[in-house]
Design a protein around this motif. Structure first.
Motif, mmCIF file in Angstrom:
data_model
loop_
_atom_site.group_PDB
_atom_site.id
_atom_site.type_symbol
_atom_site.label_atom_id
_atom_site.label_comp_id
_atom_site.label_asym_id
_atom_site.label_seq_id
_atom_site.Cartn_x
_atom_site.Cartn_y
_atom_site.Cartn_z
ATOM 1 N N SER A 30 83.787 94.356 -61.743
ATOM 2 C CA SER A 30 84.276 93.334 -62.678
ATOM 3 C C SER A 30 83.733 91.954 -62.357
ATOM 4 N N PHE A 31 83.620 91.646 -61.088
ATOM 5 C CA PHE A 31 83.079 90.346 -60.700
ATOM 6 C C PHE A 31 81.679 90.166 -61.291
ATOM 7 N N SER A 32 80.842 91.171 -61.092
ATOM 8 C CA SER A 32 79.477 91.123 -61.623
ATOM 9 C C SER A 32 79.475 91.157 -63.149
ATOM 10 N N LEU A 33 80.296 92.007 -63.725
ATOM 11 C CA LEU A 33 80.353 92.176 -65.173
ATOM 12 C C LEU A 33 80.782 90.894 -65.883
ATOM 13 N N ASN A 34 81.783 90.246 -65.346
ATOM 14 C CA ASN A 34 82.280 89.027 -65.992
ATOM 15 C C ASN A 34 81.251 87.906 -65.983
ATOM 16 N N ILE A 35 80.527 87.759 -64.904
ATOM 17 C CA ILE A 35 79.491 86.722 -64.861
ATOM 18 C C ILE A 35 78.336 87.090 -65.793
ATOM 19 N N ALA A 36 77.891 88.338 -65.752
ATOM 20 C CA ALA A 36 76.774 88.775 -66.603
ATOM 21 C C ALA A 36 77.122 88.690 -68.086
ATOM 22 N N SER A 37 78.375 88.908 -68.421
ATOM 23 C CA SER A 37 78.796 88.895 -69.827
ATOM 24 C C SER A 37 78.668 87.524 -70.471
ATOM 25 N N MET A 38 78.497 86.500 -69.676
ATOM 26 C CA MET A 38 78.279 85.165 -70.244
ATOM 27 C C MET A 38 77.017 85.124 -71.110
ATOM 28 N N LEU A 39 76.074 86.029 -70.848
ATOM 29 C CA LEU A 39 74.859 86.094 -71.666
ATOM 30 C C LEU A 39 75.177 86.326 -73.140
ATOM 31 N N THR A 87 77.999 83.892 -54.238
ATOM 32 C CA THR A 87 78.199 84.941 -53.233
ATOM 33 C C THR A 87 77.718 84.532 -51.838
ATOM 34 N N GLN A 88 76.804 83.599 -51.754
ATOM 35 C CA GLN A 88 76.328 83.162 -50.443
ATOM 36 C C GLN A 88 77.243 82.128 -49.805
ATOM 37 N N PHE A 89 77.837 81.259 -50.630
ATOM 38 C CA PHE A 89 78.557 80.129 -50.064
ATOM 39 C C PHE A 89 80.063 80.119 -50.331
ATOM 40 N N PHE A 90 80.498 80.715 -51.406
ATOM 41 C CA PHE A 90 81.910 80.598 -51.770
ATOM 42 C C PHE A 90 82.667 81.918 -51.763
ATOM 43 N N LEU A 91 81.997 83.001 -52.117
ATOM 44 C CA LEU A 91 82.644 84.313 -52.206
ATOM 45 C C LEU A 91 81.813 85.370 -51.482
ATOM 46 N N PRO A 92 81.704 85.247 -50.166
ATOM 47 C CA PRO A 92 80.827 86.164 -49.419
ATOM 48 C C PRO A 92 81.259 87.629 -49.474
ATOM 49 N N ASP A 93 82.514 87.904 -49.841
ATOM 50 C CA ASP A 93 82.958 89.301 -49.952
ATOM 51 C C ASP A 93 82.212 90.056 -51.047
ATOM 52 N N ARG A 95 78.878 89.638 -51.708
ATOM 53 C CA ARG A 95 77.420 89.626 -51.469
ATOM 54 C C ARG A 95 76.776 90.978 -51.760
ATOM 55 N N ASP A 96 77.485 92.035 -51.434
ATOM 56 C CA ASP A 96 76.917 93.378 -51.602
ATOM 57 C C ASP A 96 76.817 93.823 -53.057
ATOM 58 N N THR A 97 77.294 93.007 -53.975
ATOM 59 C CA THR A 97 77.267 93.388 -55.389
ATOM 60 C C THR A 97 76.044 92.836 -56.128
ATOM 61 N N PHE A 98 75.116 92.230 -55.411
ATOM 62 C CA PHE A 98 73.977 91.581 -56.073
ATOM 63 C C PHE A 98 73.139 92.556 -56.900
ATOM 64 N N ILE A 99 72.858 93.733 -56.375
ATOM 65 C CA ILE A 99 72.046 94.715 -57.113
ATOM 66 C C ILE A 99 72.791 95.196 -58.351
ATOM 67 N N ILE A 100 74.087 95.473 -58.197
ATOM 68 C CA ILE A 100 74.882 95.875 -59.363
ATOM 69 C C ILE A 100 74.861 94.760 -60.408
ATOM 70 N N PHE A 101 74.997 93.517 -59.940
ATOM 71 C CA PHE A 101 74.957 92.383 -60.852
ATOM 72 C C PHE A 101 73.634 92.345 -61.621
ATOM 73 N N LEU A 102 72.523 92.555 -60.944
ATOM 74 C CA LEU A 102 71.214 92.519 -61.615
ATOM 75 C C LEU A 102 71.097 93.612 -62.678
ATOM 76 N N ILE A 103 71.595 94.792 -62.374
ATOM 77 C CA ILE A 103 71.543 95.895 -63.340
ATOM 78 C C ILE A 103 72.409 95.566 -64.558
ATOM 79 N N ILE A 104 73.619 95.084 -64.304
ATOM 80 C CA ILE A 104 74.517 94.726 -65.401
ATOM 81 C C ILE A 104 73.931 93.568 -66.211
ATOM 82 N N LEU A 105 73.326 92.606 -65.529
ATOM 83 C CA LEU A 105 72.720 91.471 -66.218
ATOM 84 C C LEU A 105 71.585 91.937 -67.135
ATOM 85 N N MET A 106 70.785 92.887 -66.673
ATOM 86 C CA MET A 106 69.735 93.447 -67.538
ATOM 87 C C MET A 106 70.361 94.148 -68.743
#
Length: 182
Positions: A30-39, A87-93, A95-106
């Motif tokens: 959901s974290f990744s999905l919500n940010i990507a959905s801004m597109l 994810t690097q500075f404010f929500l480090p928990d 960080r491991d979702t970056f690849i999922i985020f990229l896939i969802i963003l695509m």
């Protein structure tokens, strides 16, 4: 618009049903999905703003489509930067979702064409055609996401959505061309 929103939640529904650690998986996805959905704000807004002009001049679709592509590409890059900083500075928990985020963003970038072509189909009062494309896509997404979750976890769900959204766009564009260019 309803279907675009439903695509946001069908993946979460599948995770809730199939995951042994649903709360953690849903939080990460959901974290990744919500940010990507801004597109999707870009195409939905542009289509709503220009809907009257689109009704009068179907050739204006090319202009709106170019705007959508340019702005989505720009926001795509911006969202990667925002996600990285978050994810690097404010929500480090997360960080491991970056690849999922990229896939969802695509997937959301692919989905950004749907509001324009779906609206053009509806303008010609082809409600059932638009509805059928969207319902079939949603059902395919649930089925493919379920299978992909068993094989690849959250990455599988993200890829399944990307694949289904790409096929949905193909059908929406084909339907648009058949209606307007024949």
């Amino acid at each position: 618009n309803f279907t675009n929103l439903m695509f946001l939640y069908t993946d979460i529904f599948v995770i809730k049903l199939l995951s042994d650690s649903a709360n953690i998986d849903i939080a990460n996805y959901s974290f990744s999905l919500n940010i990507a959905s801004m597109l999707l704000l870009i195409p939905i807004t542009l289509v709503q703003v220009d809907v009257e002009k689109l009704k009068r001049d179907f050739l204006y679709v090319k202009v709106v489509n170019r705007k959508i592509i340019r702005l989505v590409a720009l926001l795509f890059i911006g969202l990667i930067a925002v996600f990285y900083i978050l994810t690097q500075f404010f929500l480090p928990d997360y960080r491991d979702t970056f690849i999922i985020f990229l896939i969802i963003l695509m997937a959301k970038a692919v989905q950004s064409a749907a509001p324009l072509y779906g609206t053009m189909i509806v303008i010609k009062k082809r409600f059932r055609l638009n509805l059928n494309i969207n319902i079939i896509s949603l059902v395919m997404n649930v089925i493919l996401s379920s299978l992909a979750f068993y094989l690849f976890g959250l990455y599988g769900i993200a890829f399944a959505s990307l694949i289904v959204l790409a096929f949905r766009n193909v059908f929406l564009v084909r339907a648009y061309k058949k209606i307007y260019l024949n």
